[in-house]
Design an enzyme around this catalytic site. Structure first.
Site, mmCIF file in Angstrom:
data_model
loop_
_atom_site.group_PDB
_atom_site.id
_atom_site.type_symbol
_atom_site.label_atom_id
_atom_site.label_comp_id
_atom_site.label_asym_id
_atom_site.label_seq_id
_atom_site.Cartn_x
_atom_site.Cartn_y
_atom_site.Cartn_z
ATOM 1 N N ALA A 53 -6.040 -4.480 2.047
ATOM 2 C CA ALA A 53 -5.192 -5.985 2.021
ATOM 3 C C ALA A 53 -3.314 -5.145 1.665
ATOM 4 C CB ALA A 53 -5.448 -7.126 1.034
ATOM 5 N N ALA A 99 -2.780 3.113 -1.007
ATOM 6 C CA ALA A 99 -3.308 1.785 -1.672
ATOM 7 C C ALA A 99 -4.801 1.968 -0.530
ATOM 8 C CB ALA A 99 -2.047 0.773 -0.854
ATOM 9 N N GLY A 141 -7.424 2.392 -2.737
ATOM 10 C CA GLY A 141 -8.698 1.412 -4.160
ATOM 11 C C GLY A 141 -8.084 1.742 -5.118
ATOM 12 N N HIS A 152 -3.413 -35.282 13.452
ATOM 13 C CA HIS A 152 -2.068 -34.430 14.374
ATOM 14 C C HIS A 152 -1.073 -33.560 14.348
ATOM 15 C CE1 HIS A 152 -1.697 -32.498 18.814
ATOM 16 N NE2 HIS A 152 -0.731 -33.737 18.798
#
Ligand code: FAD
Length: 465
Positions: free
Chosen positions: A183, A268, A270, A444
């Site tokens: 992420a 990045a 862990g 909608h």
């Protein structure tokens, strides 16, 4: 010595929520944090990153899609420093809010580093150099986790960064290697690429967002490549070296070895729990092999009166998991009835472009678990709202058990899909079927109509395909 019913160590979304609920439950409560109220999430995680992603979205549109929207200019100037300043403002507003909530709930706040002396006594080395001694009937450990970087990669916050420096720096690198396509890696790829940084995203596993449905990961990889991000999946980082100009990252796949030179590398890959130096093991609290605090279903450790919530438990490193555990824990301390968390059905979202959101099992996992699986899939391309937003990439995929129609999970990629999750998780919790979602009238035009159509695909045929 000050005495409390509950002392919480760590004021992130685990700790501060636990403190509020403990106080709401009538317990005399204090909270200790060595750095800030709001933890990683509010200061350098979830919140400032989403603020930067909003700026990134605008930057991307102006840089790459202005003509499509009929916008023209002679000289587009994007000030990334202002984007960071805005994100700091958003963060500060929320952290101040946490301070206000502490006061409102009569929670004593101690800004300092906590260490357990005994199983009911804590020393706090206060920011001003003084020492406080706290006595507590219950202690909640909510100290979070830190980003792990192999020592040989030489994390220095300037050329080799963790998320903290990446989120705070006001200057963008001209080029960057982002190591890890989870992420955080995916979100920073979106932010930096949108502003024009040359981004190389390296992932050891075969897919970006490797925990997601492989079909979703492939769709994201396609979108990343289209945006100009150089995605290198199935590539292992062999070394990270510093050079005069930045970094030299050597990566290898089964077939080849590549050297990427860039201004910065963001690691990045862990997290590890913040458990060392807290005195936990000294008072007998059991940790697992990775150092996570071992807890039972009500967040109790093996030592009576010591509890743990959030990233430090290593369950699922998400803010909403920390807060859910926190409420459960504070209720359990107060002797209230609690319900165990079903970690398998926890929703998660990644706010890259396009967004990704999911919960429960992927199609593959459901099949591996022995379910006779039915899948309903519907793309955003025919959806009127998505077309109006000019965000037509992606799809919704709902997985049900063919026998009873039970919802087993969903994997979504596309515009604002994080906002579409609650309908599905609530349906799953209430044991609704795809048929009932299909019969639920959706306004909608909304993006949520995609869920209705994917559900219709399960029971028969969607209208717009
Ligand atoms: P933390 O938030 O880490 O808080 C722990 C606190 O404990 C800290 O304030 C620390 O100072 C304090 N502390 C530690 N040791 C001591 C001590 N000895 N004495 C006193 N205080 C101490 N999650 C999501 O759900 N959604 C997202 O979109 C998301 N985005 C993210 C983006 C980034 C860039 C990052 C890094 C993380 C993101 N996360 C996200 C993850 C989320 O931030 C964490 O899951 C969450 O912060 C965990 O909360 P926590 O309370 O367990 O710990």
């Amino acid at each position: 010595m000050k005495s409390y019913d509950v002392v919480v160590i760590g004021a992130g979304p685990g700790g501060y929520v636990a403190a509020i609920r403990a106080s709401q439950n009538g317990l005399k409560t204090a909270i200790v944090d060595k750095q800030w109220l709001g933890g990683v999430c509010l200061n350098v995680g979830c919140i400032p990153s989403k603020s930067l992603l909003k700026n990134a979205d605008l930057a991307y549109t102006l840089r790459n899609r202005a003509k499509e929207f009929g916008i023209s200019f002679d000289n587009l100037e994007l000030d990334y420093g202002e984007a960071v300043k805005r994100s700091r403002g958003v963060s500060q507003r929320l952290t101040k809010g946490v301070g206000f909530l502490m006061k409102k709930n009569n929670i004593d706040v101690f800004m300092g580093k906590a260490t357990l002396n005994t199983k009911d006594q804590i020393s706090v080395s206060m920011e001003d150099g003084t020492e406080e001694q706290l006595q507590a009937s219950h202690i909640i450990i909510a100290t979070g986790a830190y980003s792990f970087t192999p020592p040989a990669w030489g994390l220095d916050g300037e050329k080799v960064l963790s998320y903290t420096e990446a989120i705070l720096q006001e200057k963008l690198p001209a080029s960057a290697v982002i190591i890890g396509a989870g992420a955080i890696g995916a979100e920073f790829s979106t932010i930096w690429n949108s502003y024009g940084t040359e981004v190389h995203l390296v992932e050891m596993l075969p897919n970006v967002l490797p925990l997601e449905d492989p079909e979703v990961s492939k769709e994201l990889e396609k979108a990343f490549n289209k945006a100009g991000i150089n995605v290198l999946t199935g590539h292992k980082v062999e070394s990270v070296e510093k050079t005069e100009a930045g970094v030299k990252v050597t990566v290898s796949s089964d077939e080849s070895q590549t050297v990427i030179e860039a201004e910065q590398a963001l690691v990045a890959i862990g997290f590890r729990p913040n458990t060392s130096g807290l005195g936990l093991e000294e008072v007998g609290v059991k940790l697992d092999q990775k150092g996570n605090v071992i807890v039972d279903e009500s967040m109790a450790t093996n030592v009576p009166g010591i509890w743990a919530v959030g990233d430090v438990t290593g369950k699922l490193l998400l803010a909403h998991v920390a807060s859910t555990q926190a409420i459960l824990c504070a209720d359990a301390i107060a002797g209230k009835e609690t319900h165990p968390i079903n970690y398998k059905m926890v929703p998660s979202a990644t706010y890259c472009h396009p967004q990704v959101a999911s919960f429960g099992m992927t199609e593959e996992e459901a099949k591996d678990a022995g379910f006779d699986v039915k899948v309903g899939k519907f793309p955003f391309r025919p959806n009127g709202k998505a077309l109006g937003l000019a965000e037509v990439e992606g799809f919704a995929k709902i997985i049900v058990d063919a026998k009873y129609g039970e919802i087993l999970g969903a994997s979504l990629i596309g515009p604002e899909v994080s906002e579409l999750l609650p309908e599905l998780t609530l349906a799953q919790k209430m044991e609704l079927t795809a048929e009932e979602i299909a019969h639920n009238i959706h306004a909608h035009p909304t993006l949520s109509e995609v869920l209705m159509e994917a559900s219709e695909a399960i029971i028969g045929s969607p209208i717009h395909m």
